[in-house]
Design a protein around this motif. Structure first.
Motif, PDB file in Angstrom:
ATOM      1  N   ALA A  37       4.135   5.517 -10.134  1.00 56.09           N
ATOM      2  CA  ALA A  37       4.987   6.823 -10.310  1.00 56.09           C
ATOM      3  C   ALA A  37       4.654   7.639 -11.326  1.00 56.09           C
ATOM      4  O   ALA A  37       4.682   8.783 -11.040  1.00 56.09           O
ATOM      5  N   ALA A  38       3.987   7.184 -12.497  1.00 55.43           N
ATOM      6  CA  ALA A  38       3.318   7.899 -13.446  1.00 55.43           C
ATOM      7  C   ALA A  38       2.178   8.700 -12.965  1.00 55.43           C
ATOM      8  O   ALA A  38       2.019  10.086 -13.343  1.00 55.43           O
TER       9      ALA A  38
ATOM     10  N   LYS B 206       0.931  -1.256   0.019  1.00 51.08           N
ATOM     11  CA  LYS B 206      -0.038   0.156   0.050  1.00 51.08           C
ATOM     12  C   LYS B 206       0.821   1.167   0.010  1.00 51.08           C
ATOM     13  O   LYS B 206       2.196   1.263   0.536  1.00 51.08           O
ATOM     14  N   THR B 207       0.337   2.340  -0.672  1.00 58.16           N
ATOM     15  CA  THR B 207       1.189   3.806  -0.509  1.00 58.16           C
ATOM     16  C   THR B 207       0.238   4.626  -0.140  1.00 58.16           C
ATOM     17  O   THR B 207      -0.891   4.918  -0.521  1.00 58.16           O
ATOM     18  N   THR B 208       0.582   5.606   0.820  1.00 60.18           N
ATOM     19  CA  THR B 208       0.037   6.744   1.169  1.00 60.18           C
ATOM     20  C   THR B 208       0.484   7.967   0.841  1.00 60.18           C
ATOM     21  O   THR B 208       1.905   8.150   1.140  1.00 60.18           O
TER      22      THR B 208
ATOM     23  N   CYS C 114       5.035   2.876  -4.563  1.00 59.78           N
ATOM     24  CA  CYS C 114       5.469   4.167  -5.243  1.00 59.78           C
ATOM     25  C   CYS C 114       6.459   4.095  -6.307  1.00 59.78           C
ATOM     26  O   CYS C 114       6.495   4.817  -7.392  1.00 59.78           O
ATOM     27  N   GLU C 115       7.316   2.793  -6.346  1.00 54.61           N
ATOM     28  CA  GLU C 115       8.191   2.770  -7.278  1.00 54.61           C
ATOM     29  C   GLU C 115       7.632   1.780  -8.419  1.00 54.61           C
ATOM     30  O   GLU C 115       8.280   1.572  -9.506  1.00 54.61           O
ATOM     31  N   GLN C 116       6.674   1.420  -8.610  1.00 57.18           N
ATOM     32  CA  GLN C 116       5.902   0.661  -9.643  1.00 57.18           C
ATOM     33  C   GLN C 116       5.719   1.745 -10.908  1.00 57.18           C
ATOM     34  O   GLN C 116       5.157   2.789 -10.486  1.00 57.18           O
TER      35      GLN C 116
ATOM     36  N   VAL D 107       4.900  11.502  -0.920  1.00 59.13           N
ATOM     37  CA  VAL D 107       4.813  10.007  -0.600  1.00 59.13           C
ATOM     38  C   VAL D 107       5.212   9.892   0.848  1.00 59.13           C
ATOM     39  O   VAL D 107       6.358  10.009   1.280  1.00 59.13           O
ATOM     40  N   LEU D 108       4.186   9.478   1.591  1.00 57.87           N
ATOM     41  CA  LEU D 108       4.360   9.152   3.278  1.00 57.87           C
ATOM     42  C   LEU D 108       5.122   7.883   3.190  1.00 57.87           C
ATOM     43  O   LEU D 108       5.835   7.575   4.261  1.00 57.87           O
TER      44      LEU D 108
END
Length: 276
Positions: free
Chosen positions: A253-254, A193-195, A247-249, A267-268
């Motif tokens: 990222a786009a 997951k990304t916050t 977030c690196e996917q 990006v937390l």
């Protein structure tokens, strides 16, 4: 030995989440307890190397003081923990009818509101932690009660009146964040997951539409979104967003780059998604 900050004293739900995480990760960090969520948050990266703090409850939603701390911090979310939550009522007397005061932590109050509202003729005292509620009950000279984590009552006096599980929802659960100074490295084998925080500092229109479009066009699942006032001007808000993925996917990222073209994105952290 590293130091981990959390809400104290010992045996709070925050402490339980911390201990479970230490055990699961095979860590031997020293736990440092703080009297409020704000002081615990501020200790991370200073007196403590990392920390464990509640961010969201099934019934009460987000913990605002932690959201506000995330807005200004340079810390990263490194992990999340899901913890089942049950509260019990305990007294220092032999019947509920005798009780004149109730001690309850302000967040616990919301999670047990239906039961608390059913009580008649009792003065409510809100506290900063569940253990403060129990300590206040132990120090009370009048018939009193406290709403406390059910797991701390194993050794409570058997001659006193108590009620198990006074929580509003049977499957109550709190999500905790593990915060540290460095981001988590990606492992392609794990689900992440990304916050994000999206800041609308320049009052441009269409912020929500821009966010949704950037994510949906790339088939990125947004699991939650929460607005918080900027505290600089009425009607201006920042947005906290949870999405599936790291977030690196490339697609994420786009999407972040597209949103960042019009609004400031922070990006937390990207972290392994906890299993429900």
């Amino acid at each position: 030995m590293s130091v981990v900050a959390t809400l104290g004293p010992k045996d709070t739900f925050s402490d339980m989440a911390t201990q479970r995480y230490l055990s699961a990760q095979g860590l031997s960090s020293k736990v440092s307890y703080f009297p409020t969520l704000k002081t615990a948050f501020n200790a991370i990266g200073n007196e403590a190397d990392w920390g464990v703090l509640p961010i969201e409850n099934l019934s009460e939603g987000y913990v605002q003081v932690v959201l506000d701390g995330l807005m200004a911090t340079d810390l990263f979310i490194r992990d999340e923990i899901l913890l089942p939550i049950k509260f019990a009522l305990v007294t220092n007397c032999q019947s509920l009818a005798e009780v004149r005061s109730l001690f309850v932590q302000f967040v616990a109050h919301g999670q047990c509101s239906e039961f608390i509202e059913s009580l008649q003729g009792i003065t409510i005292h809100n506290t900063q932690s569940n253990m403060e509620s129990l300590n206040s009950l132990e120090g009370s000279k009048e018939p009193a009660a406290a709403v406390v984590p059910q797991h701390v009552l194993n050794d409570w006096r058997s001659d006193c009146f108590k009620i198990d599980n006074v929580t509003d929802f049977a499957h109550n659960q709190t999500r905790f964040l593990v915060l540290g100074k460095y981001p988590q490295k990606i492992n392609p084998a794990l689900a992440y997951k990304t916050t994000l925080v999206v800041r609308d500092d320049h009052d441009k229109p269409g912020v929500l539409g821009s966010i949704v479009t950037a994510l949906s066009d790339r088939r990125i699942n947004m699991t939650s979104i929460m607005s918080r006032p900027t505290k600089s001007q009425l009607g201006k808000y920042h947005f906290f967003i949870d999405i599936e993925g790291h977030c690196e996917q490339a697609n994420i990222a786009a999407a972040i780059e597209q949103i960042n073209a019009s609004y400031q994105v922070k990006v937390l952290g990207s972290y392994q998604a906890a299993v429900v």
